[in-house]
Motif scaffolding. Structure first.
Motif, short mmCIF file in Angstrom:
data_model
loop_
_atom_site.label_atom_id
_atom_site.label_comp_id
_atom_site.label_asym_id
_atom_site.label_seq_id
_atom_site.Cartn_x
_atom_site.Cartn_y
_atom_site.Cartn_z
N ASP A 10 3.34 3.07 -5.87
CA ASP A 10 4.63 2.63 -5.37
C ASP A 10 4.73 1.12 -5.53
OD1 ASP A 10 3.14 1.49 -3.26
OD2 ASP A 10 3.42 3.25 -1.99
N ASP A 11 5.74 0.49 -4.96
CA ASP A 11 5.94 -0.94 -5.14
C ASP A 11 4.83 -1.77 -4.51
OD1 ASP A 11 8.28 -0.42 -6.48
OD2 ASP A 11 9.57 -0.68 -4.73
N ALA A 12 4.19 -1.23 -3.48
CA ALA A 12 3.15 -2.00 -2.78
C ALA A 12 1.79 -1.92 -3.46
CB ALA A 12 3.04 -1.52 -1.33
N GLY A 13 1.52 -0.83 -4.15
CA GLY A 13 0.21 -0.66 -4.77
C GLY A 13 -0.04 0.77 -5.17
N HIS B 13 -5.59 2.98 -0.03
CA HIS B 13 -4.43 2.27 -0.58
C HIS B 13 -4.86 0.87 -0.97
CE1 HIS B 13 -0.23 1.20 -1.25
NE2 HIS B 13 -0.52 0.04 -0.67
N VAL B 14 -4.53 0.48 -2.21
CA VAL B 14 -4.95 -0.80 -2.77
C VAL B 14 -3.73 -1.56 -3.25
CG1 VAL B 14 -6.38 -1.92 -4.52
CG2 VAL B 14 -7.16 0.20 -3.46
N ASP B 15 -3.61 -2.83 -2.85
CA ASP B 15 -2.49 -3.67 -3.29
C ASP B 15 -2.58 -3.92 -4.79
OD1 ASP B 15 -1.64 -3.81 -0.68
OD2 ASP B 15 -2.56 -5.76 -0.29
N TRP B 16 -1.41 -4.20 -5.39
CA TRP B 16 -1.37 -4.45 -6.83
C TRP B 16 -2.21 -5.67 -7.21
CZ3 TRP B 16 -0.40 -0.97 -10.12
CH2 TRP B 16 0.56 0.02 -9.89
N SER B 17 -2.31 -6.65 -6.32
CA SER B 17 -3.12 -7.83 -6.64
C SER B 17 -4.58 -7.46 -6.83
CB SER B 17 -2.98 -8.88 -5.53
OG SER B 17 -3.37 -8.33 -4.27
N GLU B 18 -5.08 -6.53 -6.04
CA GLU B 18 -6.45 -6.06 -6.18
C GLU B 18 -6.62 -5.20 -7.43
OE1 GLU B 18 -10.51 -5.19 -4.89
OE2 GLU B 18 -9.07 -6.76 -4.39
N VAL B 19 -5.60 -4.39 -7.74
CA VAL B 19 -5.66 -3.56 -8.94
C VAL B 19 -5.71 -4.44 -10.18
CG1 VAL B 19 -4.40 -1.86 -10.33
CG2 VAL B 19 -4.45 -1.64 -7.84
N GLY C 43 -9.22 -2.28 0.21
CA GLY C 43 -7.92 -1.76 0.59
C GLY C 43 -7.97 -1.11 1.95
N HIS C 44 -6.96 -0.30 2.23
CA HIS C 44 -6.86 0.37 3.53
C HIS C 44 -7.24 1.85 3.38
CE1 HIS C 44 -5.42 1.43 7.51
NE2 HIS C 44 -4.72 2.41 6.97
N THR C 45 -8.26 2.26 4.11
CA THR C 45 -8.75 3.63 4.06
C THR C 45 -8.18 4.45 5.21
OG1 THR C 45 -10.83 2.95 3.02
CG2 THR C 45 -10.79 5.11 4.08
N THR C 46 -7.71 5.65 4.89
CA THR C 46 -7.22 6.59 5.91
C THR C 46 -8.09 7.84 5.87
OG1 THR C 46 -4.94 5.79 5.69
CG2 THR C 46 -5.27 7.96 6.71
N VAL C 47 -8.62 8.21 7.01
CA VAL C 47 -9.42 9.43 7.12
C VAL C 47 -8.49 10.59 7.44
CG1 VAL C 47 -11.30 10.58 8.36
CG2 VAL C 47 -11.44 8.12 7.89
N LEU C 48 -8.36 11.52 6.50
CA LEU C 48 -7.45 12.65 6.70
C LEU C 48 -8.06 13.71 7.60
CD1 LEU C 48 -6.07 13.09 3.07
CD2 LEU C 48 -5.11 11.75 4.95
N ARG C 49 -9.36 13.94 7.46
CA ARG C 49 -10.07 14.89 8.32
C ARG C 49 -11.47 14.36 8.57
NH1 ARG C 49 -5.60 16.48 8.30
NH2 ARG C 49 -4.78 18.61 8.38
#
Length: 450
Positions: free
Chosen positions: A413-416, A432-438, A148-154
């Protein structure tokens, strides 16, 4: 079985290749042998699981396939310049090998999932302790990280920093609260406190960089003094792993936190009920909640549907209770029989209501002496009324390398789905992971039939 490859006599001779081409050839050839060897191992492991269980031999391999040395060792030699007319043929062969590797890796991943599904199926049966322990130790060979898409918060802080950013939790879809700690975890699993003699925790609003202050309600201060509910000299102070309940926009935002400082039994961990005021970012402690099992350490209670539905435990049944504010205790009102593979499961995140089902992220810990603990995660889905298990996922991790991963945030949400997690209490990230991956996490029936 994978199709064999016929290589030309000239292409089998790496001495004809220029340096860069030769190195690429060696890398690809070595990877081909490694993947073939790994695939054979991963086909054999599930078979050994089943045979061991049926025959009672209890002899299983415990070494990860990633630690198995490649049977092929390629040494470096003096390079000679390749003939000019070789370039096209060599590139063609490189592409052929790459195609083989991609097919081989896909084949290997299918058997990884098959092996994991078979292992979890075995763990749902009555097994001897040593066989169950062996299977659990082998699971890291099969479990894979989510894509999925990783976001680094800090950013990661150095070990000599006073404070480090840890697990993020979600207050609302657009508000994230980050746990901040004054310790770090070493590679051998040991904990080190920075410039202090006590473990301390703070909370930061990620979007505004505002700190959350913690105070006691006047009524609780009186009760705490009378009933000795506070021990400020303990090693681990304050409120840890706080979870937030936003049930209704007109209702208070309740919080549940683990605490050794605020407890009803000295030396125990209890759950502390609080109320968060987002206007001032003040958390006010209301009470220390009595446990259904007073002798237990209480670290992983999670909210589902208000104060009336809090998940207390996951095995041998999923226990759901309500907080009786007058009696200051959690009263269990629902028990749902759970599979044996839930035996090491602990609560991680609050329940998220998605399409009339409650989704929870849980975790399990594999202890390895002298090494970091290995955390894996599973999604458990309950029906809308919190009366039955709808389904549960195969285990997964957030990152590729085994480590101490802790998930405190979860939203859909609707995207994942989005997970808020930390690694070794020194990172603050979302995935964040898409529903297809889940969905792939729940396709274990198909995997078992392969």
């Amino acid at each position: 079985m994978m199709p064999s490859m016929q290589l030309s006599h000239r292409s089998k001779s790496p001495e004809f290749l220029p340096r860069t081409k030769k190195e690429k050839y060696h890398r690809l050839a070595k990877k081909k042998w490694q993947l073939s060897y790994q695939t054979l191992t991963l086909i054999a492991l599930p078979t050994l699981f089943v045979l061991s269980w049926l025959n009672g031999t209890h002899v299983l391999p415990t070494k990860s396939y990633e630690e198995t040395p490649s049977p092929m060792v390629i040494s470096s030699e003096t390079e000679e310049k390749a003939p000019a007319n070789y370039e096209f043929g060599h590139n063609e062969e490189i592409n052929t090998i790459q195609t083989f590797l991609e097919a081989e890796e896909s084949y290997r991943n299918r058997h990884l999932k098959c092996g994991l599904a078979m292992a979890m199926q075995l763990l749902d049966k009555d097994l001897s302790w040593d066989l169950r322990d062996t299977i659990l130790k082998t699971l890291p060979s099969y479990i894979r990280n989510l894509k999925g898409h990783t976001t680094v918060l800090r950013e990661i802080k150095p070990n000599d920093a006073d404070w480090r950013f840890s697990s993020p939790g979600f207050l609302t879809p657009d508000r994230t609260i980050i746990r901040v700690v004054n310790y770090y975890v070493d590679l051998d699993g040991s904990y080190h406190v920075s410039n202090d003699h006590q473990v301390k925790t703070k909370m930061l609003v990620a979007e505004t960089d505002e700190w959350i202050s913690v105070t006691e309600s006047p009524a609780f201060s009186v009760i705490a003094a009378q009933e000795h509910l506070r021990y400020p000299d303990v090693y681990v102070t304050g409120l840890e792993d706080t979870r937030f309940l936003v049930h209704d926009k007109n209702a208070p935002i309740y919080t549940l936190s683990s605490s050794s400082e605020y407890t009803r039994v000295s030396g125990h961990i209890n759950q502390v009920l609080g109320i968060l005021d987002p206007a001032t970012w003040t958390m006010t402690i209301q009470d220390v909640i009595k446990s259904p099992n007073p002798e237990h350490h209480e670290k992983n209670w999670v909210f589902a549907d208000g104060l009336q539905n809090i998940v207390y435990g996951w095995y041998p049944s999923i226990q759901i209770g309500a907080i009786d504010l007058a009696a200051s205790e959690l009263v269990i009102h629902t028990s749902i029989e759970s599979p044996k593979s839930f035996s090491s499961m602990r609560g991680s995140t609050n329940g998220v209501l998605h399409e009339n089902e409650w989704w929870f992220v849980t975790h399990a810990v594999l202890y390895r002496p002298g090494q970091l603990r290995y955390y894996s995660h599973r999604i458990v889905v309950l029906d809308e009324h919190l009366k039955s298990i709808t389904r549960y996922s195969l285990p997964f991790t957030f990152e590729k390398d085994p480590d101490v991963e802790y998930c405190l945030g979860f939203k859909a949400d609707d995207a994942g789905v989005t997970f808020g997690y930390s690694v070794r209490d020194r990172t603050s990230r979302t995935l964040h992971v898409d529903w297809s991956e889940v969905q792939l996490l729940f396709d274990d029936k198909e995997a078992k039939q392969q």
